[in-house]
Enzyme design. Sequence first.
Site, PDB file in Angstrom:
ATOM      1  CB  CYS A   1      -1.003  -0.045   1.151  1.00 14.57           C
ATOM      2  SG  CYS A   1      -2.364   1.137   0.968  1.00 14.57           S
TER       3      CYS A   1
ATOM      4  CG  HIS B   1      -3.515  -3.567   3.201  1.00 11.34           C
ATOM      5  ND1 HIS B   1      -2.508  -3.081   3.991  1.00 11.34           N
ATOM      6  CD2 HIS B   1      -4.116  -2.490   2.634  1.00 11.34           C
ATOM      7  CE1 HIS B   1      -2.505  -1.760   3.932  1.00 11.34           C
ATOM      8  NE2 HIS B   1      -3.468  -1.378   3.104  1.00 11.34           N
TER       9      HIS B   1
ATOM     10  CD  GLU C   1      -1.072  -5.974   5.529  1.00 12.41           C
ATOM     11  OE1 GLU C   1      -1.144  -4.770   5.826  1.00 12.41           O
ATOM     12  OE2 GLU C   1      -0.838  -6.371   4.361  1.00 12.41           O
TER      13      GLU C   1
END
Length: 185
Positions: free
Chosen positions: A80, A165, A167
Amino acid sequence: MVTIVQLGSTKTPAILEMVTALGAEAKIVERGNFTNEIAQQSQAIILSGSPIFFTEVDFQPYGEQFQILNDVNIPVLGICFGHQLLGLLNGAHIFRGEAIRTATTIHKTKEDVLLNNLYDSFTMQEDHTEGITLPPGFIHLASSDSYIIEAMRHPTKSVWGVQFHPEVSGENGKVLLGNFLQQLR
């Protein structure tokens, strides 16, 4: 040691959790503590997201601090804001776009080791309002209906940026981060 640079994201602990669950030794370093020495001692670097907008701040302090990323020869992944930072370091332009804060379908535009074992279209969580143009010479890896440059790679180094993202994107994110960590071996 994988150094995860905390650029302000609340999701950074999730990066650490996923990277260590995948078997890599990792630590979080706050932006203010990230130095050239830390970069040179790292096996890999992951740059987190941030609530900061590059369209609203001076890029120069970031450019000066993170210029080392263009000189180290280790795997680097920007997520990002980190993706945008890598792009700006390499000649991309930043722009304000549509706010995207949802799971989004990402479409591969080119095969790459970072995207191994992901379908040609896959879902990742988005949380951003800015995007970048493709830096000169970089390879465009993925896009979405909202942002053209969802993933990119340096043409000769193990340097990638992803606008989404991984994660917080479940199994698809785990696959992508696992692919990145494979570059350490």
